[in-house]
Design a protein around this motif. Structure first.
Motif, PDB file in Angstrom:
ATOM      1  N   UNK A 192      18.197  23.455 -48.031  1.00  0.00           N
ATOM      2  CA  UNK A 192      19.279  22.523 -47.719  1.00  0.00           C
ATOM      3  C   UNK A 192      18.784  21.370 -46.835  1.00  0.00           C
ATOM      4  N   UNK A 193      17.987  21.699 -45.833  1.00  0.00           N
ATOM      5  CA  UNK A 193      17.516  20.674 -44.898  1.00  0.00           C
ATOM      6  C   UNK A 193      16.446  19.790 -45.542  1.00  0.00           C
ATOM      7  N   UNK A 194      15.589  20.385 -46.379  1.00  0.00           N
ATOM      8  CA  UNK A 194      14.496  19.629 -46.971  1.00  0.00           C
ATOM      9  C   UNK A 194      13.445  19.285 -45.929  1.00  0.00           C
ATOM     10  N   UNK A 195      12.444  18.522 -46.347  1.00  0.00           N
ATOM     11  CA  UNK A 195      11.426  18.067 -45.404  1.00  0.00           C
ATOM     12  C   UNK A 195      12.008  17.005 -44.486  1.00  0.00           C
ATOM     13  N   UNK A 196      11.578  16.948 -43.228  1.00  0.00           N
ATOM     14  CA  UNK A 196      12.090  15.927 -42.302  1.00  0.00           C
ATOM     15  C   UNK A 196      11.922  14.519 -42.857  1.00  0.00           C
ATOM     16  N   UNK A 197      12.983  13.740 -42.765  1.00  0.00           N
ATOM     17  CA  UNK A 197      12.970  12.360 -43.260  1.00  0.00           C
ATOM     18  C   UNK A 197      12.518  11.447 -42.120  1.00  0.00           C
ATOM     19  N   UNK A 200      13.856  25.257 -35.155  1.00  0.00           N
ATOM     20  CA  UNK A 200      12.739  24.516 -35.721  1.00  0.00           C
ATOM     21  C   UNK A 200      13.191  23.160 -36.275  1.00  0.00           C
ATOM     22  N   UNK A 201      14.442  23.090 -36.748  1.00  0.00           N
ATOM     23  CA  UNK A 201      14.991  21.860 -37.318  1.00  0.00           C
ATOM     24  C   UNK A 201      15.881  21.109 -36.321  1.00  0.00           C
ATOM     25  N   UNK A 202      15.656  21.317 -35.049  1.00  0.00           N
ATOM     26  CA  UNK A 202      16.500  20.700 -34.026  1.00  0.00           C
ATOM     27  C   UNK A 202      16.501  19.174 -34.136  1.00  0.00           C
ATOM     28  N   UNK A 203      15.340  18.576 -34.361  1.00  0.00           N
ATOM     29  CA  UNK A 203      15.247  17.128 -34.497  1.00  0.00           C
ATOM     30  C   UNK A 203      16.007  16.601 -35.695  1.00  0.00           C
ATOM     31  N   UNK A 204      15.738  17.130 -36.910  1.00  0.00           N
ATOM     32  CA  UNK A 204      16.486  16.678 -38.088  1.00  0.00           C
ATOM     33  C   UNK A 204      17.995  16.898 -37.973  1.00  0.00           C
ATOM     34  N   UNK A 205      18.406  17.992 -37.352  1.00  0.00           N
ATOM     35  CA  UNK A 205      19.842  18.242 -37.176  1.00  0.00           C
ATOM     36  C   UNK A 205      20.455  17.162 -36.290  1.00  0.00           C
ATOM     37  N   UNK A 206      19.745  16.781 -35.225  1.00  0.00           N
ATOM     38  CA  UNK A 206      20.235  15.711 -34.336  1.00  0.00           C
ATOM     39  C   UNK A 206      20.369  14.404 -35.108  1.00  0.00           C
ATOM     40  N   UNK A 207      19.375  14.079 -35.938  1.00  0.00           N
ATOM     41  CA  UNK A 207      19.433  12.845 -36.731  1.00  0.00           C
ATOM     42  C   UNK A 207      20.619  12.882 -37.685  1.00  0.00           C
ATOM     43  N   UNK A 216      -0.153  19.179 -55.121  1.00  0.00           N
ATOM     44  CA  UNK A 216      -0.940  19.679 -54.000  1.00  0.00           C
ATOM     45  C   UNK A 216      -0.122  19.712 -52.724  1.00  0.00           C
ATOM     46  N   UNK A 217       0.665  18.657 -52.517  1.00  0.00           N
ATOM     47  CA  UNK A 217       1.525  18.608 -51.333  1.00  0.00           C
ATOM     48  C   UNK A 217       2.559  19.731 -51.390  1.00  0.00           C
ATOM     49  N   UNK A 218       3.145  19.942 -52.567  1.00  0.00           N
ATOM     50  CA  UNK A 218       4.149  20.994 -52.722  1.00  0.00           C
ATOM     51  C   UNK A 218       3.527  22.373 -52.526  1.00  0.00           C
ATOM     52  N   UNK A 219       2.309  22.565 -53.046  1.00  0.00           N
ATOM     53  CA  UNK A 219       1.617  23.830 -52.837  1.00  0.00           C
ATOM     54  C   UNK A 219       1.403  24.093 -51.348  1.00  0.00           C
ATOM     55  N   UNK A 220       1.073  23.041 -50.597  1.00  0.00           N
ATOM     56  CA  UNK A 220       0.802  23.195 -49.166  1.00  0.00           C
ATOM     57  C   UNK A 220       2.039  23.638 -48.400  1.00  0.00           C
ATOM     58  N   UNK A 221       3.159  22.925 -48.598  1.00  0.00           N
ATOM     59  CA  UNK A 221       4.322  23.286 -47.778  1.00  0.00           C
ATOM     60  C   UNK A 221       5.016  24.549 -48.268  1.00  0.00           C
ATOM     61  N   UNK A 222       4.940  24.854 -49.580  1.00  0.00           N
ATOM     62  CA  UNK A 222       5.539  26.111 -50.040  1.00  0.00           C
ATOM     63  C   UNK A 222       4.718  27.302 -49.548  1.00  0.00           C
ATOM     64  N   UNK A 223       3.397  27.137 -49.463  1.00  0.00           N
ATOM     65  CA  UNK A 223       2.552  28.208 -48.945  1.00  0.00           C
ATOM     66  C   UNK A 223       2.807  28.421 -47.460  1.00  0.00           C
ATOM     67  N   UNK A 224       2.937  27.332 -46.709  1.00  0.00           N
ATOM     68  CA  UNK A 224       3.237  27.450 -45.278  1.00  0.00           C
ATOM     69  C   UNK A 224       4.575  28.146 -45.058  1.00  0.00           C
TER      70      UNK A 224
END
Length: 294
Positions: free
Chosen positions: A242-247, A109-116, A207-215
């Motif tokens: 560790x990865x965090x949200x995609x930058x 799922x984090x293939x893109x961020x790992x490449x970056x 609200x943003x944190x609630x959204x991604x923590x719920x997902x």
């Protein structure tokens, strides 16, 4: 093989939805309350070592209390049929599969961020022994990647899911428990307000944190129910922290071709994760004979 296992299994005994939801609500209140039980004097800076140590102690107590909710409010029939640690996802059969397969699936799922990260050469630090010495000596690192994932997954998954699964269908259970997890993170709004952040900004971030923590909670609850192991959501939670949200800003700073490759990997990783999710989490892979019917 899978069909044979499923035929031999019995559905979970039932308890009332009022009982399970009330217990989960109480556990969520206890968890959040434990972060502030020391008073405002000791909670001014969440990253201060003394604050972190106190919170380590209080959430450890809550973990013990949460397990008591499962023990005292679960169906007597279920407790007679299964060993109590198994209800909490603490068992040996399928352990190595639960540690490796969901983790590998999540890296896809984090293939893109790992490449970056590889392009930025930040991944080389993982091969440096000093990096790991510094990490294990950092109480903030231990909080973010060990204690927070462990305590949250134990309370919000290993203790809530067994109760909810005795009241609801697995699909409903996977969607209910993350709501407690998401709401439990709204306390950060009060923390930001105490630091002088504007109300509108604090609410927007909350609200943003609630959204991604719920997902994430949906995914984590799904992993717990499908694998029957605590270690699966714990390791995945630690990896996601560790990865965090995609930058995305970092993504657009890449040159054109690297940016195109990264975007393709973002898409391929996401599609691959969706496609492999039901196969990589098949209960028979983990000898899951309890929470099997998700």
């Amino acid at each position: 093989m899978e069909d044979t296992i499923l035929k031999e299994l019995e559905p979970l005994p039932q308890i009332s939805i009022w009982t399970s939801v009330s217990c989960c609500f109480a556990m969520a209140i206890l968890y959040v309350g434990s972060l502030y039980v020391w008073g405002t004097k000791h909670n001014r800076d969440r990253d201060h070592p003394s604050t972190i140590k106190r919170r380590f102690a209080s959430v450890s107590v809550v973990m013990g209390l949460a397990s008591l909710f499962v023990y005292f409010f679960s169906s007597e029939e279920l407790l007679e049929r299964e060993n109590f640690p198994v209800l909490l996802g603490l068992r040996w059969p399928g352990l190595w599969q639960a540690a490796l397969i969901p983790y590998a699936l999540t890296t896809l799922l984090f293939l893109g961020p790992i490449y970056v990260n590889i392009q930025n050469e930040s991944i080389r630090s993982y091969l440096d022994l000093d990096y790991w010495r510094g990490s294990f000596n950092s109480i903030i690192w231990l909080r973010n990647l060990v204690m927070a994932p462990l305590s949250e997954e134990f309370v919000f998954r290993a203790c809530m899911m067994p109760l909810i699964l005795q009241s609801c269908s697995p699909l409903v259970a996977v969607f209910i428990t993350p709501l407690f997890f998401g709401v439990a993170h709204l306390h950060h709004i009060a923390e930001r307000l105490s630091l002088g952040v504007k109300l509108s900004t604090a609410l927007l971030i909350g609200l943003f944190q609630f959204s991604y923590t719920t997902l994430f909670g949906f995914y984590s609850a799904f992993l717990f129910a499908r694998t029957g192991h605590l270690i699966a959501p714990f390791l995945v939670h630690a990896f996601c922290n560790h990865m965090g949200l995609p930058d995305l800003q970092d993504l657009w700073q890449q040159d054109l071709w690297r940016r195109i490759i990264a975007i393709v990997l973002y898409i391929v990783g996401f599609i691959g994760w969706i496609f492999l999710l039901p196969y990589a989490t098949a209960p028979y892979l983990y000898d899951n004979t309890l929470y099997w019917n998700v």
